[in-house]
Design an enzyme around this catalytic site. Structure first.
Site, PDB file in Angstrom:
ATOM      1  N   ARG A 163      12.145  -7.217   2.493  1.00 20.49           N
ATOM      2  CA  ARG A 163      11.903  -5.794   2.202  1.00 20.49           C
ATOM      3  C   ARG A 163      13.068  -4.897   2.634  1.00 20.49           C
ATOM      4  NH1 ARG A 163       6.289  -2.842   3.620  1.00 20.49           N
ATOM      5  NH2 ARG A 163       6.933  -2.777   5.789  1.00 20.49           N
ATOM      6  N   ARG A 192       3.562  -7.455  14.090  1.00 24.03           N
ATOM      7  CA  ARG A 192       2.860  -6.404  13.342  1.00 24.03           C
ATOM      8  C   ARG A 192       1.625  -6.978  12.641  1.00 24.03           C
ATOM      9  NH1 ARG A 192       6.792  -4.181   9.474  1.00 24.03           N
ATOM     10  NH2 ARG A 192       5.328  -2.508   9.062  1.00 24.03           N
ATOM     11  N   ARG A 247      -5.334   3.337  12.109  1.00 26.27           N
ATOM     12  CA  ARG A 247      -5.025   1.943  12.436  1.00 26.27           C
ATOM     13  C   ARG A 247      -5.863   1.445  13.596  1.00 26.27           C
ATOM     14  NH1 ARG A 247       0.597   2.302  10.327  1.00 26.27           N
ATOM     15  NH2 ARG A 247       1.628   0.293  10.393  1.00 26.27           N
ATOM     16  N   ARG A 280      14.311  -2.522   7.318  1.00 26.81           N
ATOM     17  CA  ARG A 280      13.632  -1.726   8.344  1.00 26.81           C
ATOM     18  C   ARG A 280      13.746  -2.440   9.683  1.00 26.81           C
ATOM     19  NH1 ARG A 280       7.713   0.385   6.713  1.00 26.81           N
ATOM     20  NH2 ARG A 280       7.304  -0.298   8.821  1.00 26.81           N
ATOM     21  N   LYS A 326       0.821  -1.212   0.000  1.00 23.71           N
ATOM     22  CA  LYS A 326       0.000   0.000   0.000  1.00 23.71           C
ATOM     23  C   LYS A 326       0.856   1.265   0.000  1.00 23.71           C
ATOM     24  CE  LYS A 326      -0.934   0.029   4.982  1.00 23.71           C
ATOM     25  NZ  LYS A 326       0.336  -0.627   5.294  1.00 23.71           N
TER      26      LYS A 326
END
Ligand code: AMP
Length: 232
Positions: free
Chosen positions: A129, A167, A90, A156, A15
């Site tokens: 990632r 998460r 969120r 990250r 996203k």
């Protein structure tokens, strides 16, 4: 009329990348609460440094802090034509706060997109990632430096094994209810995120324009029937 978009979806759904592209193409600011927090950490902002402890564990930062960040950001004049929100809201409390802010603004529809990707695929994606250490942009696959600014690519801090799972759990627990909060609205749309970036982009453009048109139709003067609103 303005166009306001919320890009929802679990971590790893793509996203952020899509929000970047859409915002750039439509000339809208992309507002990512995660980026704002990471920026604050770099600048040694005390609120952001406090938030970092939660971010590093994959947990959510408290609503009051996040809502204050978004309120300040939406008060800036570049959001007048609209915005693309990435990573906010969120929690249901954040969604309620955003509705209140939207009432004050009264600028265009609020289109809510849910980018859906199966969990197995998410874990696979998050494992590899990388982001740019300098500007925070997601790395393109196969690249060894940032395609935007040439900066170094790093993992990250919150993309490591256990934190990724945490998460995803937090997403299930706190953020899925936000989708239920929005689901009944005529401007809520689902997009299949498990396809090529180009296909996701095409689907997104189509459904966002459709939702915005449906909303415009729904608020058209009496006697002007809306085909699109009738179809949704
Ligand atoms: P993101 O880059 O959107 O994945 O955000 C990274 C981290 O920042 C999250 O895992 C949270 O710890 C924190 N964060 C970002 N946005 C929010 C939000 N809307 N509510 C609570 N915490 C957030």
């Amino acid at each position: 009329m303005g166009l306001n978009v919320i890009m929802m979806g679990p971590p790893g759904a793509g996203k952020g990348t899509q929000a970047d592209r859409f915002a750039r193409e439509r000339g809208l600011p992309k507002i990512s609460t995660g980026d704002i927090l990471r920026e604050g950490i770099k600048e040694q902002n005390p609120v952001a440094l406090e938030a970092k402890k939660l971010m590093d564990r994959g947990e959510l930062v408290d609503d009051a802090t996040i809502i204050a960040i978004v309120r300040d950001r939406l008060a800036r004049s570049d959001t007048r034509p609209g915005f693309v929100l990435d990573g906010f809201p969120r929690t249901v409390d954040q969604a309620v706060a955003l509705d209140a802010l939207m009432k004050e603004r009264a600028q265009g529809p609020l289109v809510v997109i849910d980018v859906v990707v199966p969990e197995q695929e998410l874990v696979r994606r998050l494992d590899g990632r990388r982001i740019c250490d300098k500007c925070g942009t997601n790395a393109e696959p196969g690249k060894s430096e940032c395609s935007k600014c040439g900066g170094a690519l790093v993992v990250r801090a919150d993309d490591d094994g256990q934190v990724v799972l945490e998460r995803l759990k937090v997403y299930e627990r706190a953020t899925k209810p936000v989708l239920d909060y929005y689901r009944g609205r005529p401007t809520f749309r689902i997009v299949n995120g498990a396809q090529s970036q180009e296909r996701v982009a095409h689907e997104l453009d189509t459904v966002i324009d459709d939702a915005a048109a449906a909303s415009a139709g729904a608020t058209a003067p009496a006697g002007v029937p809306s085909q699109k609103a009738a179809r949704t």
